[in-house]
Design an enzyme around this catalytic site. Sequence first.
Site, PDB file in Angstrom:
ATOM      1  N   PRO A  14       0.810  -1.229   0.000  1.00  0.00           N
ATOM      2  CA  PRO A  14       0.000   0.000   0.000  1.00  0.00           C
ATOM      3  C   PRO A  14       0.844   1.282   0.000  1.00  0.00           C
ATOM      4  CG  PRO A  14      -0.163  -1.147   2.122  1.00  0.00           C
ATOM      5  CD  PRO A  14       0.614  -2.036   1.212  1.00  0.00           C
ATOM      6  N   LYS A  16       3.422   1.857  -1.809  1.00  0.00           N
ATOM      7  CA  LYS A  16       3.698   2.195  -3.212  1.00  0.00           C
ATOM      8  C   LYS A  16       2.490   2.899  -3.829  1.00  0.00           C
ATOM      9  CE  LYS A  16       6.853  -1.631  -4.380  1.00  0.00           C
ATOM     10  NZ  LYS A  16       6.996  -2.818  -5.237  1.00  0.00           N
ATOM     11  N   ASP A  42       4.970 -14.662  -9.750  1.00  0.00           N
ATOM     12  CA  ASP A  42       6.173 -15.425  -9.436  1.00  0.00           C
ATOM     13  C   ASP A  42       7.358 -14.514  -9.764  1.00  0.00           C
ATOM     14  OD1 ASP A  42       7.857 -17.389  -8.813  1.00  0.00           O
ATOM     15  OD2 ASP A  42       7.382 -18.698 -10.524  1.00  0.00           O
ATOM     16  N   ASP A  73       8.950  -2.570  -9.348  1.00  0.00           N
ATOM     17  CA  ASP A  73       9.834  -3.460  -8.593  1.00  0.00           C
ATOM     18  C   ASP A  73      11.011  -2.617  -8.133  1.00  0.00           C
ATOM     19  OD1 ASP A  73      10.029  -6.300  -7.715  1.00  0.00           O
ATOM     20  OD2 ASP A  73      12.052  -5.997  -8.475  1.00  0.00           O
ATOM     21  N   SER A  74      11.268  -2.674  -6.847  1.00  0.00           N
ATOM     22  CA  SER A  74      12.258  -1.757  -6.297  1.00  0.00           C
ATOM     23  C   SER A  74      13.036  -2.425  -5.190  1.00  0.00           C
ATOM     24  CB  SER A  74      11.561  -0.484  -5.789  1.00  0.00           C
ATOM     25  OG  SER A  74      10.406  -0.822  -5.050  1.00  0.00           O
ATOM     26  N   GLY A 153       9.839   0.865   4.661  1.00  0.00           N
ATOM     27  CA  GLY A 153      10.971  -0.011   4.345  1.00  0.00           C
ATOM     28  C   GLY A 153      12.282   0.478   4.948  1.00  0.00           C
ATOM     29  N   TYR A 154      13.292   0.611   4.114  1.00  0.00           N
ATOM     30  CA  TYR A 154      14.643   0.963   4.570  1.00  0.00           C
ATOM     31  C   TYR A 154      14.853   2.477   4.702  1.00  0.00           C
ATOM     32  CZ  TYR A 154      15.565  -3.906   3.251  1.00  0.00           C
ATOM     33  OH  TYR A 154      15.530  -5.281   3.149  1.00  0.00           O
ATOM     34  N   ASP A 155      13.806   3.259   4.516  1.00  0.00           N
ATOM     35  CA  ASP A 155      13.955   4.731   4.551  1.00  0.00           C
ATOM     36  C   ASP A 155      14.674   5.252   5.801  1.00  0.00           C
ATOM     37  OD1 ASP A 155      12.911   5.224   2.069  1.00  0.00           O
ATOM     38  OD2 ASP A 155      10.880   5.632   2.770  1.00  0.00           O
ATOM     39  N   LYS A 175      10.704  13.524  -0.474  1.00  0.00           N
ATOM     40  CA  LYS A 175      11.106  12.174  -0.902  1.00  0.00           C
ATOM     41  C   LYS A 175      10.747  11.957  -2.377  1.00  0.00           C
ATOM     42  CE  LYS A 175      10.545   7.203  -0.422  1.00  0.00           C
ATOM     43  NZ  LYS A 175      10.012   6.018   0.237  1.00  0.00           N
TER      44      LYS A 175
HETATM   45  P1  ITT Z   1       4.941  -5.740  -4.501  1.00  0.00           P
HETATM   46  O1  ITT Z   1       5.965  -6.718  -5.054  1.00  0.00           O
HETATM   47  O2  ITT Z   1       3.627  -6.381  -4.226  1.00  0.00           O
HETATM   48  O3  ITT Z   1       4.844  -4.501  -5.323  1.00  0.00           O
HETATM   49  P2  ITT Z   1       6.892  -5.455  -2.396  1.00  0.00           P
HETATM   50  O4  ITT Z   1       7.048  -4.548  -1.211  1.00  0.00           O
HETATM   51  O5  ITT Z   1       7.123  -6.928  -2.162  1.00  0.00           O
HETATM   52  O6  ITT Z   1       5.459  -5.232  -3.052  1.00  0.00           O
HETATM   53  P3  ITT Z   1       9.220  -5.313  -4.110  1.00  0.00           P
HETATM   54  O7  ITT Z   1       9.325  -6.768  -4.387  1.00  0.00           O
HETATM   55  O8  ITT Z   1       9.429  -4.355  -5.236  1.00  0.00           O
HETATM   56  O9  ITT Z   1       7.809  -4.923  -3.526  1.00  0.00           O
HETATM   57  O10 ITT Z   1      10.227  -4.966  -2.914  1.00  0.00           O
HETATM   58  C1  ITT Z   1      10.441  -3.659  -2.582  1.00  0.00           C
HETATM   59  C2  ITT Z   1      11.125  -3.589  -1.226  1.00  0.00           C
HETATM   60  O11 ITT Z   1      12.273  -2.746  -1.334  1.00  0.00           O
HETATM   61  C3  ITT Z   1      10.192  -2.931  -0.212  1.00  0.00           C
HETATM   62  O12 ITT Z   1       9.392  -3.880   0.441  1.00  0.00           O
HETATM   63  C4  ITT Z   1      11.196  -2.234   0.692  1.00  0.00           C
HETATM   64  O13 ITT Z   1      11.727  -3.135   1.617  1.00  0.00           O
HETATM   65  C5  ITT Z   1      12.293  -1.814  -0.290  1.00  0.00           C
HETATM   66  N1  ITT Z   1      11.989  -0.476  -0.852  1.00  0.00           N
HETATM   67  C6  ITT Z   1      11.589  -0.190  -2.119  1.00  0.00           C
HETATM   68  N2  ITT Z   1      11.352   1.116  -2.267  1.00  0.00           N
HETATM   69  C7  ITT Z   1      11.599   1.669  -1.075  1.00  0.00           C
HETATM   70  C8  ITT Z   1      11.505   2.979  -0.584  1.00  0.00           C
HETATM   71  O14 ITT Z   1      11.075   3.984  -1.325  1.00  0.00           O
HETATM   72  N3  ITT Z   1      11.844   3.196   0.688  1.00  0.00           N
HETATM   73  C9  ITT Z   1      12.260   2.188   1.489  1.00  0.00           C
HETATM   74  N4  ITT Z   1      12.346   0.926   1.112  1.00  0.00           N
HETATM   75  C10 ITT Z   1      12.024   0.649  -0.165  1.00  0.00           C
END
Ligand code: ITT
Length: 197
Positions: A14, A16, A42, A73-74, A153-155, A175
């Site tokens: 959410p 994202k 997958d 994907d990030s 996340g890692y912010d 940001k």
């Molecule tokens: P979806 O695959 O369902 O989109 P996800 O969170 O699993 O959700 P990803 O596989 O792309 O998505 O993993 C992204 C992770 O990378 C995310 O859960 C964070 O741990 C980190 N991440 C990505 N963008 C970030 C951000 O802007 N700030 C902090 N951490 C981030």
Amino acid sequence: MADKIYITLGTSNPHKVFEINKIANPFDIEFLPLKSDNFDPDENGETFEENAKIKAMEAAKVSGEGKYFMADDSGLCVDYLNGAPGIHSARYAETPDKRIEKLLFNLKDDKKRSAHFVCALCLTDDKGNILHTEKGIVSGKIALSKKGTNGFGYDPVFLVDGVGKTMAELSEDEKNTLSHRGQALSNMIKWIKINLN
Ligand code: ITT
């Protein structure tokens, strides 16, 4: 005036959806959360780009409604860890706190702390045909401890180069202006406004 463009976002994160809409809504583009219990991509790609494609195509496949689909994907790539956690950032440990703890543990004793966030975006039509892709990168360093409460996340441990603050100490708008996601999405929005109107 051009019609508003609706795009379904293939994600279960959410944060994202929130960040992406904050950037896109002023441009009359709205990203809708995917309404399907069958979204279970997958993510077996070897790059951010591959996984973004897999997720966008899966969203188009399972949605049953909507004209356009996008996925993000990030992740965080740390130089000392040879790019880890990278595409495995969401699965590096069980919870966001544990992921940060593990990262700080792996960098303890003054390890080289340079890192970057990456965001790959993929846009498809309802048949899963790829229309456009974008990528954004922001460089920084892993802080010695957590600071700030914004973002996700890692912010809290990502010190943005040239800013002197962690990503979690920045406002949403700050940001979004400099983040990996903000950069990739601004270019995606430019493409959308020219090509999907
Ligand atoms: P979806 O695959 O369902 O989109 P996800 O969170 O699993 O959700 P990803 O596989 O792309 O998505 O993993 C992204 C992770 O990378 C995310 O859960 C964070 O741990 C980190 N991440 C990505 N963008 C970030 C951000 O802007 N700030 C902090 N951490 C981030």
